[in-house]
Motif scaffolding. Structure first.
Motif, PDB file in Angstrom:
ATOM      1  N   LEU A  82       0.809  -1.221   0.000  1.00  0.00           N
ATOM      2  CA  LEU A  82       0.000   0.000   0.000  1.00  0.00           C
ATOM      3  C   LEU A  82       0.846   1.276   0.000  1.00  0.00           C
ATOM      4  CD1 LEU A  82      -2.958  -0.762   2.416  1.00  0.00           C
ATOM      5  CD2 LEU A  82      -3.055  -0.422  -0.042  1.00  0.00           C
ATOM      6  N   GLY A  83       2.092   1.170   0.424  1.00  0.00           N
ATOM      7  CA  GLY A  83       2.912   2.364   0.582  1.00  0.00           C
ATOM      8  C   GLY A  83       3.045   3.182  -0.688  1.00  0.00           C
ATOM      9  N   LEU A  84       3.542   2.563  -1.768  1.00  0.00           N
ATOM     10  CA  LEU A  84       3.731   3.298  -3.021  1.00  0.00           C
ATOM     11  C   LEU A  84       2.408   3.562  -3.726  1.00  0.00           C
ATOM     12  CD1 LEU A  84       6.988   1.692  -4.472  1.00  0.00           C
ATOM     13  CD2 LEU A  84       6.699   3.927  -3.408  1.00  0.00           C
ATOM     14  N   ALA A  85       1.424   2.681  -3.533  1.00  0.00           N
ATOM     15  CA  ALA A  85       0.101   2.926  -4.108  1.00  0.00           C
ATOM     16  C   ALA A  85      -0.512   4.183  -3.503  1.00  0.00           C
ATOM     17  CB  ALA A  85      -0.804   1.714  -3.872  1.00  0.00           C
ATOM     18  N   VAL A  86      -0.362   4.336  -2.167  1.00  0.00           N
ATOM     19  CA  VAL A  86      -0.845   5.536  -1.487  1.00  0.00           C
ATOM     20  C   VAL A  86      -0.085   6.760  -1.993  1.00  0.00           C
ATOM     21  CG1 VAL A  86      -0.938   6.712   0.731  1.00  0.00           C
ATOM     22  CG2 VAL A  86      -1.638   4.324   0.566  1.00  0.00           C
ATOM     23  N   THR A  87       1.230   6.612  -2.112  1.00  0.00           N
ATOM     24  CA  THR A  87       2.068   7.710  -2.605  1.00  0.00           C
ATOM     25  C   THR A  87       1.620   8.159  -3.991  1.00  0.00           C
ATOM     26  OG1 THR A  87       3.950   6.907  -1.341  1.00  0.00           O
ATOM     27  CG2 THR A  87       4.426   8.351  -3.197  1.00  0.00           C
ATOM     28  N   PHE A  88       1.391   7.197  -4.883  1.00  0.00           N
ATOM     29  CA  PHE A  88       0.945   7.511  -6.241  1.00  0.00           C
ATOM     30  C   PHE A  88      -0.381   8.260  -6.217  1.00  0.00           C
ATOM     31  CE2 PHE A  88      -1.475   6.549 -10.055  1.00  0.00           C
ATOM     32  CZ  PHE A  88      -0.563   6.803 -11.070  1.00  0.00           C
ATOM     33  N   SER A  89      -1.312   7.782  -5.413  1.00  0.00           N
ATOM     34  CA  SER A  89      -2.633   8.406  -5.341  1.00  0.00           C
ATOM     35  C   SER A  89      -2.546   9.830  -4.805  1.00  0.00           C
ATOM     36  CB  SER A  89      -3.553   7.560  -4.461  1.00  0.00           C
ATOM     37  OG  SER A  89      -4.838   8.125  -4.405  1.00  0.00           O
ATOM     38  N   ILE A  90      -1.714  10.041  -3.759  1.00  0.00           N
ATOM     39  CA  ILE A  90      -1.573  11.382  -3.179  1.00  0.00           C
ATOM     40  C   ILE A  90      -1.018  12.358  -4.220  1.00  0.00           C
ATOM     41  CG2 ILE A  90      -0.261  12.736  -1.497  1.00  0.00           C
ATOM     42  CD1 ILE A  90      -0.482  10.351   0.420  1.00  0.00           C
ATOM     43  N   ILE A  91       0.046  11.955  -4.905  1.00  0.00           N
ATOM     44  CA  ILE A  91       0.668  12.835  -5.915  1.00  0.00           C
ATOM     45  C   ILE A  91      -0.313  13.124  -7.052  1.00  0.00           C
ATOM     46  CG2 ILE A  91       2.550  13.053  -7.570  1.00  0.00           C
ATOM     47  CD1 ILE A  91       3.349  13.261  -4.630  1.00  0.00           C
ATOM     48  N   LYS A  92      -1.087  12.104  -7.431  1.00  0.00           N
ATOM     49  CA  LYS A  92      -2.066  12.296  -8.508  1.00  0.00           C
ATOM     50  C   LYS A  92      -3.109  13.329  -8.099  1.00  0.00           C
ATOM     51  CE  LYS A  92      -3.526  10.924 -12.581  1.00  0.00           C
ATOM     52  NZ  LYS A  92      -2.683  11.057 -13.789  1.00  0.00           N
ATOM     53  N   LYS A  93      -3.566  13.267  -6.846  1.00  0.00           N
ATOM     54  CA  LYS A  93      -4.601  14.189  -6.376  1.00  0.00           C
ATOM     55  C   LYS A  93      -4.037  15.581  -6.103  1.00  0.00           C
ATOM     56  CE  LYS A  93      -7.443  10.489  -4.584  1.00  0.00           C
ATOM     57  NZ  LYS A  93      -7.942   9.768  -3.408  1.00  0.00           N
ATOM     58  N   HIS A  94      -2.725  15.698  -6.079  1.00  0.00           N
ATOM     59  CA  HIS A  94      -2.084  17.007  -5.964  1.00  0.00           C
ATOM     60  C   HIS A  94      -1.760  17.588  -7.348  1.00  0.00           C
ATOM     61  CE1 HIS A  94      -1.596  16.161  -1.674  1.00  0.00           C
ATOM     62  NE2 HIS A  94      -1.199  17.412  -1.513  1.00  0.00           N
ATOM     63  N   SER A  95      -2.280  16.934  -8.414  1.00  0.00           N
ATOM     64  CA  SER A  95      -2.020  17.355  -9.808  1.00  0.00           C
ATOM     65  C   SER A  95      -0.537  17.272 -10.139  1.00  0.00           C
ATOM     66  CB  SER A  95      -2.533  18.777 -10.058  1.00  0.00           C
ATOM     67  OG  SER A  95      -3.912  18.854  -9.818  1.00  0.00           O
TER      68      SER A  95
END
Length: 728
Positions: A549-562
């Motif tokens: 989940l670590g990198l999946a969460v990281t990817f999602s956060i960066i995506k939602k930050h545009s």
């Protein structure tokens, strides 16, 4: 005419004349007897003379014999003379006919022909075409009046060097048209070895010249068209190829457009005529399937085939190729293969990104629901702990235990934030944040006590970023922890950051504008190519104890930050993560200290929530603030209570609305309904979905403030006090 006479030549005539002359000379050497009449008279006289002697008789006999021979020779001479006259007649008649025949041939030629005297250059002979094209011309110089500069050179080559001359000239006709000629000059040598005459004829090459010019123009046009075609072909981002293949699959002839070098790194000549070179760059895992498809297409005589496979670029990178091929089976057993090769690497990357997002969204549906319910429970726990701390504030031992319990609840809150990151449509609560400070603080803290030394390369003028501090801290934590686990033997961890202006010209999936890029570079075990493509997938991990989940969460956060995150890695050399975040135009917000004491507040509050525990603990907390509290389980009930209070002239000073009410009207719909009955309504939104856009931009939806579940008593107090004191 009889061929025997027409074939007489001058040597035959000369022979007959010579023979006649010989007979005449022979006759002249003899004693020519008297003419025949005189001999007859003498014979008659001798007959009448009785006294004739034998001698006279003998002479008479000799004269008679001589007369006969003379008559014979004379007849022969007459015969030969007649023959000579006939021979001369036929000889000169034949000569005349030959001359006329030759003259007819010359006149039948449609190009001018001249014969000049070599000494005075006068025209000796000219055909009709020459007289027509050059009337009133008598000398070589008059014919070549326009070639005065080269006449002497021509005559020198013809007469002195006895060489033929060929020259091209252009002449204007009386009508003004230009005609082109090839002039041929030949020297005629007589029996004494001297050049006596010069033969010249003109060949009209206008038609050939025009045809050649048209051919050259066509060739130039063809070359220009070819160049234009190459330009068009080169401007197409896809590679076009064509090949002639026999039944065995051997390539007899092939063409590849120049774009093939951009796609593969190799020039077109690398692939021409050798199918094995293309096979060499196809990814080994995809080659068997590709060969099987091609073989099946040949055997089944398929007209079209479409395939997708990977190739290895000259620089070692992996490219995805989509091939569209048309097969034409010719009558001679050959196969014409025409196709288009498209580099779909970026499309595949985009598809993979979308798949990651879809996976995250599907997980988010479940994660969001779990996190919401869990946050409600934590809210009740934190609320009770806060109340218990107020009650037990004089007991230090109990106070310390309650503080530890509160910290545990807050750590549980951080865990729910990881799940909430997956929530569909979740938006971070952004503010201007210093990335430099966060990178240094988080990295130093996480590597404290380890055998890894951080090295920072961060400029002082690094731009601020628009980010949710909590989520961004989570990104940094995940990347640093990953790097730490990748270097069990220790080493250096490079943390770099720099300002970056993206002009939209590269392959980054970002909008044009200002960004802050930071990278985390370790020198650990590295990640293989196959795993590198899946590192951002939920639940994918190469670690025995990892959750995925670590990198999946990281990817999602960066995506939602545009923003955008990507990674590069080589096995045995290490991994580098690149993160791009939009730069902020705002100034950094100053952190406010949380209130430790609660002064009494005045007012009437309506609290709406679907959870009984939240209603109970919320009422008790608000009562401790000195507020009168009314409760509602959903939006419909809240609106009804609010309207009744207005009718009784006992309005509420504040409403606190839960954002999500399963099966009922939530806070977003409730505030709209309340604004219809009271435009001055003051409302606070509360939710466990901290990433919901209403929470990050609550003022746009009509709210005056927001509290995120689970909240501490101090957080609720600060928000309530701020909204109640707001005069607007």
């Amino acid at each position: 005419m009889n061929k025997r006479f027409t074939s007489f030549s001058f040597p035959a005539v000369f022979f007959f004349l010579l023979l006649t002359l010989c007979f005449s000379l022979l006759l002249a050497q003899e004693d020519v007897p008297a003419p025949g009449n005189r001999i007859k008279k003498q014979i008659e006289k001798i007959k009448n003379d009785t006294e004739i002697t034998s001698q006279q008789l003998s002479q008479l006999k000799n004269k008679i014999a001589l007369q006969k021979r003379y008559d014979l020779i004379l007849n022969l001479i007459i015969f030969l003379t007649v023959i000579n006259f006939l021979a001369l007649y036929f000889y000169f008649n034949n000569k005349r006919r030959n001359w006329l025949f030759f003259n007819d041939i010359l006149n039948s030629l449609n190009y001018p022909l001249f014969v000049f005297k070599a000494d005075n250059h006068k025209i000796e002979l000219a055909n009709f075409a020459a007289e027509k094209n050059f009337p009133h011309k008598a000398y070589f110089e008059e014919i070549h009046d326009e070639e005065k500069l080269v006449i002497e050179e021509w005559l020198d080559r013809l007469i002195n060097k006895r060489q033929a001359v060929m020259h091209e000239v252009a002449r204007a006709t009386p009508e003004g048209h230009i005609k082109y000629y090839q002039i041929y000059l030949y020297p005629l040598v007589n029996r004494r070895g001297k050049v006596a005459h010069i033969v010249e004829y003109w060949v009209d090459t206008t038609i050939q010249r025009r045809a050649l010019e048209r051919l050259l123009r066509s060739k130039q046009a063809l070359e220009q068209s070819k160049q234009e075609f190459e330009k068009v072909i080169s401007s197409i981002p896809d590679a076009i190829y064509s090949a002639l293949v026999d039944k065995t699959g051997k390539i007899l002839d092939s063409y590849y457009s120049p774009v093939i070098e951009k796609i593969t790194g190799y020039p077109p000549s690398y692939f021409n005529g050798d199918k094995n070179n293309w096979s060499k760059i196809v990814h080994p895992e995809d080659l068997p399937e590709l060969r099987s498809r091609n073989k099946r297409a040949f055997l089944e005589k398929q007209n079209e085939t479409r395939t997708e496979y990977r190739i290895i670029h000259k620089d070692g990178s992996i490219r995805y190729i989509r091939s569209a091929v048309t097969l034409n089976f010719l009558e001679n057993g050959l196969i014409r293969v025409d196709g288009v090769l498209m580099d779909v690497t970026e499309i595949k990357k985009t598809e993979m990104e979308l798949m990651k997002i879809q996976k995250l969204e599907s997980v988010g549906v479940l994660a969001g629901g779990i996190a919401h319910d869990f946050n409600n429970i934590l809210t009740a726990i934190l609320g009770n702990i806060s109340l218990a701390r107020m009650i037990a504030k004089d007991n230090a031992q109990i106070e310390s235990r309650l503080v530890e319990a509160e910290k545990a609840c807050l750590r549980a809150k951080d865990l729910t934030q990881q799940l909430l990151t997956f929530s569909k449509g979740g938006t971070p609560v952004k503010k201007a944040t210093s990335l430099a400070d966060m990178l240094k603080e988080a990295t130093t803290f996480l590597l404290r006590g380890s055998n890894i030394k951080p090295e920072f390369e961060i400029p002082e003028n690094l731009w601020l970023v628009d980010a949710d501090e909590g989520q961004l801290a989570q990104v940094i934590n995940n990347l640093v922890i990953n790097a730490k686990q990748a270097m069990p033997g220790g080493g250096k961890l490079n943390i770099k950051a720099y300002n970056y202006f993206y002009d939209g010209r590269s392959d980054l999936p970002l909008k044009r504008g200002r960004y802050v890029c930071f990278l985390v570079e370790d020198h650990g075990v590295g990640i293989d190519e196959k795993s590198l493509q899946r590192i951002f997938d939920p639940y994918f991990t190469t670690k025995k104890t990892g959750t995925g989940l670590g990198l999946a969460v990281t990817f999602s956060i960066i995506k939602k930050h545009s923003g955008y995150i990507t990674a590069q890695s080589k096995v045995g050399q290490g991994t580098t993560f690149y993160v791009y975040l939009p730069a902020s135009d705002k100034k950094a917000d100053k952190k406010k200290k949380t209130a430790e004491t609660y002064s009494r507040l005045k007012g009437k509050v309506l609290l709406m929530d679907d959870e009984e525990l939240i209603l109970e603990i919320g009422k008790e907390i608000l009562n401790n603030f000195g507020l009168n509290v009314a409760l509602a389980k959903n939006g419909e009930e809240a609106v009804q209570i609010y309207v009744e209070a207005l009718k009784k002239a006992q309005p509420f000073d504040l409403v606190i609305l839960d954002l999500t009410i399963p099966g009922g009207m939530g806070g977003k719909e409730t505030i709209k309904a309340l604004q219809k009955v009271d435009q001055n309504v003051k409302a606070i939104v509360s939710s466990g979905y901290s990433t919901d856009p209403v929470m990050s931009n609550f003022a746009s939806y009509g709210f005056k403030g927001m509290v995120i579940k689970p909240y501490r008593m101090s957080e609720m107090y600060t928000t309530v006090k701020s909204v109640l004191s707001d005069s607007n």
